[in-house]
Design a protein around this motif. Structure first.
Motif, mmCIF file in Angstrom:
data_model
loop_
_atom_site.group_PDB
_atom_site.id
_atom_site.type_symbol
_atom_site.label_atom_id
_atom_site.label_comp_id
_atom_site.label_asym_id
_atom_site.label_seq_id
_atom_site.Cartn_x
_atom_site.Cartn_y
_atom_site.Cartn_z
ATOM 1 N N LYS A 234 -23.304 -12.403 -47.625
ATOM 2 C CA LYS A 234 -24.242 -11.411 -48.091
ATOM 3 C C LYS A 234 -23.828 -10.038 -47.722
ATOM 4 N N PHE A 235 -23.138 -9.497 -47.077
ATOM 5 C CA PHE A 235 -22.695 -8.381 -46.773
ATOM 6 C C PHE A 235 -21.927 -7.604 -47.967
ATOM 7 N N ILE A 236 -20.803 -8.671 -48.475
ATOM 8 C CA ILE A 236 -20.090 -8.425 -49.648
ATOM 9 C C ILE A 236 -20.961 -8.252 -50.840
ATOM 10 N N GLU A 237 -21.965 -9.223 -50.936
ATOM 11 C CA GLU A 237 -22.601 -8.956 -52.153
ATOM 12 C C GLU A 237 -23.631 -7.960 -52.233
ATOM 13 N N LEU A 241 -18.837 -5.752 -52.888
ATOM 14 C CA LEU A 241 -17.355 -5.348 -52.698
ATOM 15 C C LEU A 241 -16.554 -6.326 -53.343
ATOM 16 N N THR A 242 -15.354 -6.038 -53.600
ATOM 17 C CA THR A 242 -14.491 -7.074 -54.317
ATOM 18 C C THR A 242 -13.635 -7.782 -53.307
ATOM 19 N N LEU A 243 -13.306 -8.938 -53.705
ATOM 20 C CA LEU A 243 -12.388 -9.817 -52.932
ATOM 21 C C LEU A 243 -11.037 -9.989 -53.790
ATOM 22 N N ASP A 244 -10.014 -9.695 -53.181
ATOM 23 C CA ASP A 244 -8.551 -9.573 -53.790
ATOM 24 C C ASP A 244 -7.864 -10.914 -53.663
ATOM 25 N N PHE A 245 -8.532 -12.241 -53.268
ATOM 26 C CA PHE A 245 -7.957 -13.344 -53.021
ATOM 27 C C PHE A 245 -8.996 -14.402 -53.512
ATOM 28 N N GLN A 246 -8.198 -15.628 -53.651
ATOM 29 C CA GLN A 246 -9.103 -16.915 -54.034
ATOM 30 C C GLN A 246 -9.163 -17.875 -53.004
ATOM 31 N N VAL A 247 -10.314 -18.314 -52.516
ATOM 32 C CA VAL A 247 -10.297 -19.412 -51.427
ATOM 33 C C VAL A 247 -10.447 -20.515 -52.101
ATOM 34 N N HIS A 261 -27.973 -20.931 -47.563
ATOM 35 C CA HIS A 261 -26.397 -20.794 -47.296
ATOM 36 C C HIS A 261 -25.368 -21.114 -48.432
ATOM 37 N N ARG A 262 -25.258 -22.217 -48.731
ATOM 38 C CA ARG A 262 -24.505 -22.626 -49.643
ATOM 39 C C ARG A 262 -24.429 -21.867 -50.972
ATOM 40 N N GLU A 263 -25.631 -21.727 -51.441
ATOM 41 C CA GLU A 263 -25.907 -21.099 -52.841
ATOM 42 C C GLU A 263 -25.080 -19.673 -52.729
ATOM 43 N N LEU A 264 -25.268 -18.845 -51.633
ATOM 44 C CA LEU A 264 -24.897 -17.393 -51.638
ATOM 45 C C LEU A 264 -23.317 -17.322 -51.269
ATOM 46 N N GLU A 266 -21.073 -19.882 -52.035
ATOM 47 C CA GLU A 266 -20.235 -20.110 -52.961
ATOM 48 C C GLU A 266 -20.367 -19.240 -54.242
ATOM 49 N N ARG A 267 -21.411 -18.620 -54.408
ATOM 50 C CA ARG A 267 -21.319 -17.497 -55.250
ATOM 51 C C ARG A 267 -20.561 -16.385 -54.971
ATOM 52 N N VAL A 268 -20.336 -16.113 -53.785
ATOM 53 C CA VAL A 268 -19.708 -14.688 -53.263
ATOM 54 C C VAL A 268 -18.056 -15.245 -53.116
ATOM 55 N N PHE A 269 -17.880 -16.535 -52.851
ATOM 56 C CA PHE A 269 -16.277 -16.685 -52.492
ATOM 57 C C PHE A 269 -15.795 -17.467 -53.697
ATOM 58 N N LYS A 270 -16.754 -17.886 -54.693
ATOM 59 C CA LYS A 270 -16.331 -18.653 -55.855
ATOM 60 C C LYS A 270 -15.312 -19.772 -55.582
#
Length: 456
Positions: A234-237, A241-247, A261-264, A266-270
């Motif tokens: 939630k904070f990142i969105e 902020l930009t994430l420089d890695f892929q989980v 919880h899941r929706e947010l 998954e949307r942020v961490f892709k």
């Protein structure tokens, strides 16, 4: 707070990392022995079983486990003294055995155990229902449980040893001078390629440091408390902020994963979020497959259901609890099954939902939100004299602690221990009032609330 955590806080971060990694190495030796590899490999080599084969396997495992418990546990010898063991124990006849409640387990733990505590691996329940229990696993069972989870992750394409992991859980080693000086709210377990992030320090002002470090560390897997990962997402969105890695995957634990919880997350961490259910007591596994379905894994135990005022409640019998046998154990969680088959190919029964408590919190002037999981940790390891506890908050600087205790065992030392743990989580600006009560009422739903926040 334990002596080892107090000692760690006096050391520089790098030295703490070395000590934590050494302890991690010891845990690896304990958790990943011959039993682990044999069982994990056998699981990975198995072909999909038919429903009939799964049923036969479950009945065999059930009969073996109940007989073992009767022969080795004083508690079950007494409880089953009228049971006819000339006949096999099956899924049908299991329903004739008595239900075991948490209170029965708590008051008879010494007789339930089949091994001494120092012969096995102890686990303390989180106490989200107001009670904490010490269960003891045999080393073989503990390794089997680790093997089952790791085989599950390998099928999802995650190597449990080679993947870099970021874990968000209630670690207590970041309150010392080293953290204040460096703003490092995490420690390393190099032995397991794991970075341990403190959820106690996840206040608004500290979250940028978490994001910056995640971008440096670049984890392949994230696991931990739902509330912590959700708060971070939630904070990142919100801050864009930009994430420089892929989980590759996120595995949530300890708290109920709700749709929002899941929706947010998954949307942020892709990446996909995988839900899983077990328990500190060692309940049978429920795991989410690659197709997004929850499966009740019948080779790990039996889940029966009973209707209560709260809903459809689980009774669990777990095949990996030989140290502290669980048979028809009323664990306090709700479940809904559903019919049909899954496109993943597994014929393990489908679960529609596991209903636990929604994320709750109290408020600390010093540390911000104190989540349900953090408060549950307060009563971990306490003596069994504490039957129930509830934390109520009407003012920001005041917490009322309702205690339902066994008067024959309760003493001031137990109360002092709770007070110290609470002060560690809320800070010195919060006052705590303890009230001994004979009964703590449940909610209208039939559930018990560890937290009652009246100022949200």
């Amino acid at each position: 707070m334990s002596f080892k955590n107090k000692f760690l806080e006096l050391l520089p971060v790098f030295v703490q990392d070395i000590i934590i990694s050494f302890y991690g190495y010891i845990l690896i030796k304990q958790r990943y022995g011959d039993e682990y590899y044999q069982y994990r490999n056998s699981l990975l080599e198995q072909e999909s079983k038919s429903s009939a084969d799964l049923l036969v396997e479950q009945n065999i495992l059930l009969d073996d486990f109940v007989r073992f418990s009767y022969e080795n546990s004083k508690f079950y010898q007494s409880l089953y003294k009228k049971v006819d063991f000339d006949q096999a124990i099956t899924l049908e006849s299991l329903a004739e055995l008595p239900i075991v409640t948490k209170e029965m387990l708590r008051t008879n733990l010494d007789d339930v155990y089949t091994i001494d505590c120092d012969q096995g691996i102890s686990s303390f329940t989180g106490g989200t229902t107001g009670k904490s229990l010490q269960v003891v696993f045999t080393k073989e069972d503990f390794q089997k449980r680790m093997a089952y989870l790791d085989a599950y992750k390998i099928r999802l394409g995650i190597d449990p040893f080679e993947s870099k992991k970021a874990t968000f859980s209630g670690r207590e080693f970041t309150r010392g001078w080293a953290t204040s000086f460096t703003n490092k709210f995490w420690r390393n377990n190099w032995a397991y390629k794991q970075r341990l992030y403190s959820t106690f320090d996840m206040v608004e002002g500290n979250l940028p440091f978490y994001v910056q470090d995640l971008n440096r560390y670049k984890p392949e897997v994230i696991n931990g408390f739902v509330s912590a990962i959700f708060q971070l997402a939630k904070f990142i969105e919100q801050k864009q902020l930009t994430l420089d890695f892929q989980v590759k995957a996120i595995f949530t634990t300890s708290e109920t994963l709700l749709p929002f919880h899941r929706e947010l997350i998954e949307r942020v961490f892709k990446c996909p979020v995988y839900n899983q259910y077990a328990s500190a007591e060692g309940a049978p596994f429920i795991t989410e497959c690659s197709a997004g379905s929850l499966h009740y894994n019948t080779d790990t135990g039996v889940i029966e259901v009973i209707e209560t005022n709260a809903g459809t409640e689980m009774l669990v019998t777990s095949f990996t609890t030989h140290g502290t046998p669980l048979i028809r154990y009323k664990i306090g969680d709700l479940i809904k099954f559903k019919t049909g088959e899954c496109r993943c190919g597994s014929l393990h029964p489908l679960v529609d939902s596991i209903d636990g408590r929604q994320v709750e919190f109290l408020i600390s002037k010093q540390y911000g939100h104190v989540s349900l999981s953090h408060l549950a940790d307060v009563i971990k390891g306490l003596p069994n004299c504490v039957i129930n506890v509830q934390f109520q908050q009407h003012k920001v600087d005041l917490i009322e602690v309702l205690l339902n205790v066994d008067q024959t065992l309760y003493d001031q030392e137990a109360e002092d221990k709770i007070a110290k743990a609470l002060m560690h989580r809320f800070g010195k600006d919060t006052e705590f009032i303890f009230k001994l009560v004979g009964h703590i009422p449940k909610e209208s739903s039939g559930k018990f609330s560890l937290i009652k926040n009246f100022i949200k």
